[in-house]
Design an enzyme around this catalytic site. Structure first.
Site: not given
Lengths: 217, 103, 280
Positions: C237, C189, C241, C193
């Site tokens: 979501r 992730c 992702c 991010h």
């Protein structure tokens, strides 16, 4: 579901005690490191229960190699020099150059590969070739305005660096396994992980290194 | 049976402001499904708005209006407690009518 | 791209002065025009002020919430989201939390499934038959219920308590997972991010390791996705992702999905929840 979770705290304490005992013998990490290792083990076990294989993406995708395991620890800070050296050395050893020594392909095909985001997702058809989606992170040919900024701009890469054999070999290796040059980079290892074929990597090298490529015009 | 609309009608100065959300696919007839088959056009064609019993708006729509359309407009007059009634009819002759009280 | 259509309806009565705004579909736009996509979405949001199509999901969700269903003919009025049976207001801002009756930490969606199974008598397969809907032909009760419940926390400060050790464990695991690099592309992730001011193509990426970005991101989900014409939930979501991360298929309501949600939700603590949102 993982029933073990409610007992995590206890397990953590047990690990802490074991850690403290080990320190007495002068041969263990800090309690904080041990707790982190315990959370890591739980995380991996939980992930294995929480995903299902789908299309080309099997559960083995969750298994980490050395590079991935080490780099998971250094996501927001760069790895220490010794760790970086280890990762880069291991990956450099994995770089394979094409048997026929030919490093440059067709930049027009390279441009298509740089644009294509499809490939390796469970929703993708594994029979179709994967793209590299270079534009997701890099600026390349100036006419493409929809480029990302995760990586540096590669506009005029070959023109600025020089169209030498040495640079072509560098680009090949960088696309093949970027971890060989900058440990814990965000860039995927396109050759090492068989995302791109040798022929596709050639085309990407040409996109960056052919004087006729729009990247260098 | 189509889903209800969401209608808001409020007096703003000397006008009534109406905002309405409609639940509709608004298929253009140009898109294809995952198997490559064309999804036939299916869209709201007529919209009528009544203020109490008087028509204040009539619209003919086509496939250029979005999925789950939102429409807002004002008309002169109206008073709190008046009724605004909206009806749509699509090209399958399905229809839906809902009302709201002006607040 | 959303545009405004302004016209005077020919058939309108003389007293009806009408300026009509009608939403138009988003279509793919040439690269050169994409610079303005964010602005256009902002304009679209303004045009739709008080008219987020997610309201259509909320209305459907409210009806489902109040209707007895399943073999046990029970409605969600007996479903406890953490603040007592049937209490919806403010509940989402405190989720995920530990539910002793389930013996697990649950997020909103897995709690809704728990209520369907344990109170309404549905099988788990029935309850999760359609998690992510597709048009009016394949609709998801879970998306509608989620839209309804989260809307009742609009304006409520996020307050996920880590006092319970079960929740704190999930937070720590979620954090590890956030930084866990794996798969064909070595993505975690954090790859996308974990740094400031970056973008993929033209899409700005929130840096979820920073409080302000994490708050802004979490409090705007679930959201109406304009490009899909659907309300998408936080489970969606994460699922999508991780698909793009080249991971295998994240199971809906799985422990890992809840751990990651716990980490991200708790990092949003202190910010006012502001959903359902609206996204490109």
């Amino acid at each position: 579901m993982i029933p073990r979770i409610s007992g995590t705290r206890l397990a953590g304490i047990a690990v802490l005690l074991a850690g403290a005992a080990a320190i007495l013998y002068g041969c263990a990490g800090t309690p904080a490191e041990d707790n982190s290792a315990s959370v890591e083990a739980q995380t991996i076990a939980m992930m294995k229960e929480s995903f299902k294989a789908h299309g080309q993406a099997g559960l083995d995708r969750l298994d980490q190699d050395d590079t991935q395991r080490l780099c998971s620890k250094y996501s927001t800070t760069p790895p220490p020099a010794a760790v970086a050296k280890k990762i880069e050395g291991e990956n450099l050893a994995k770089v394979r150059y094409p048997a026929d020594g030919k490093l440059m392909g067709d930049w027009k095909k390279g441009e298509k590969i740089a644009q294509l985001g499809r490939g390796m997702q469970f929703s993708d058809d594994p029979a179709k070739p994967a793209g590299a989606n270079c534009y997701a992170c890099h600026q390349l040919a100036p006419k493409e305005l929809s480029y990302g900024t995760m990586g540096p701009s590669l506009y005029q890469f070959g023109k600025k660096r020089g169209y030498t054999e040495e640079n072509r070999r560098y680009v090949w290796a960088k696309v093949y396994d970027a971890e060989a040059f900058s440990a814990c980079t965000n860039m995927p290892r396109f050759g090492e992980h068989h995302i791109l074929t040798d022929e596709q990597i050639r085309d990407v090298v040409a996109l960056l290194m052919d004087p006729e490529s729009p990247v260098n015009r | 049976m189509p889903d209800p609309m969401k209608i808001r009608a409020n007096l703003v100065g000397d006008s009534t402001e109406v905002k309405v959300l409609m639940s509709h696919e608004m298929d253009t007839g140009l898109a294809k499904d995952s198997s490559g088959k064309v999804i036939p056009a299916w869209f709201i064609q007529k919209v009528t708005v009544l203020h109490n019993d008087q028509q204040v708006l009539y619209a003919q729509w086509g496939t250029a209006v979005s999925k789950n359309p939102f429409m807002s407009f004002k008309f002169k007059g109206g008073a709190k407690g008046d009724k605004v009634t909206i009806t749509w009819v699509d090209n399958h002759n399905e229809t839906r009518t809902d009302s709201a009280v002006v607040g | 791209m959303p545009r405004k259509l302004r016209s005077i309806p020919g058939a309108a009565a003389a007293l009806a002065l009408a300026v009509i705004t009608v939403t138009l579909p988003i279509v793919s736009v040439p690269a050169a025009a994409q610079e303005s996509v964010e602005k256009a979405i902002e304009q679209y949001r303004q045009d739709l002020q008080g008219g987020n199509p997610a309201e259509l999901w909320e209305a459907r969700g409210e009806e489902i919430w109040n209707t007895p269903r399943g073999p046990k003919h029970a409605s969600f009025k007996s479903c406890d989201l953490g603040l007592g049976p049937g209490i919806v207001k403010g509940a989402y801002a405190q989720l995920p939390r530990y539910f002793p009756d389930a013996g697990r930490v649950l997020d909103l969606e897995s709690r809704l499934v728990w209520c369907m199974v344990n109170q309404q008598g549905l099988t788990h397969a029935e309850a999760t038959k359609v998690t992510f809907g597709k048009g009016s032909r394949k609709r998801s009760d879970l998306e509608a219920l989620t839209a309804y419940v989260v809307a009742q926390s609009d304006g409520t400060k996020m307050n996920v308590s880590l006092a319970d050790p079960h929740v704190r464990d999930m937070y720590e695991i979620g954090e590890k997972m956030f930084f866990y690099r794996a798969g064909t592309h070595d993505f975690a992730c954090a790859t996308c991010h974990g740094s400031d001011g970056k973008r993929i193509r033209l899409q700005d990426l929130p840096n979820l390791t920073k409080k302000a970005d994490a708050q802004r991101a979490y409090t705007s989900w679930p959201a109406y996705r304009v490009s899909q014409g659907e309300v998408r939930t936080f489970q969606w979501r994460l699922h999508d992702c991780l698909r793009q991360q080249r991971f295998p298929d994240l199971i809906y309501g799985s422990d890992a999905s809840i751990a990651l949600t716990t980490y991200l939700a708790a990092r949003a603590n202190g910010a006012a929840y502001a959903g359902p949102g609206m996204k490109r």
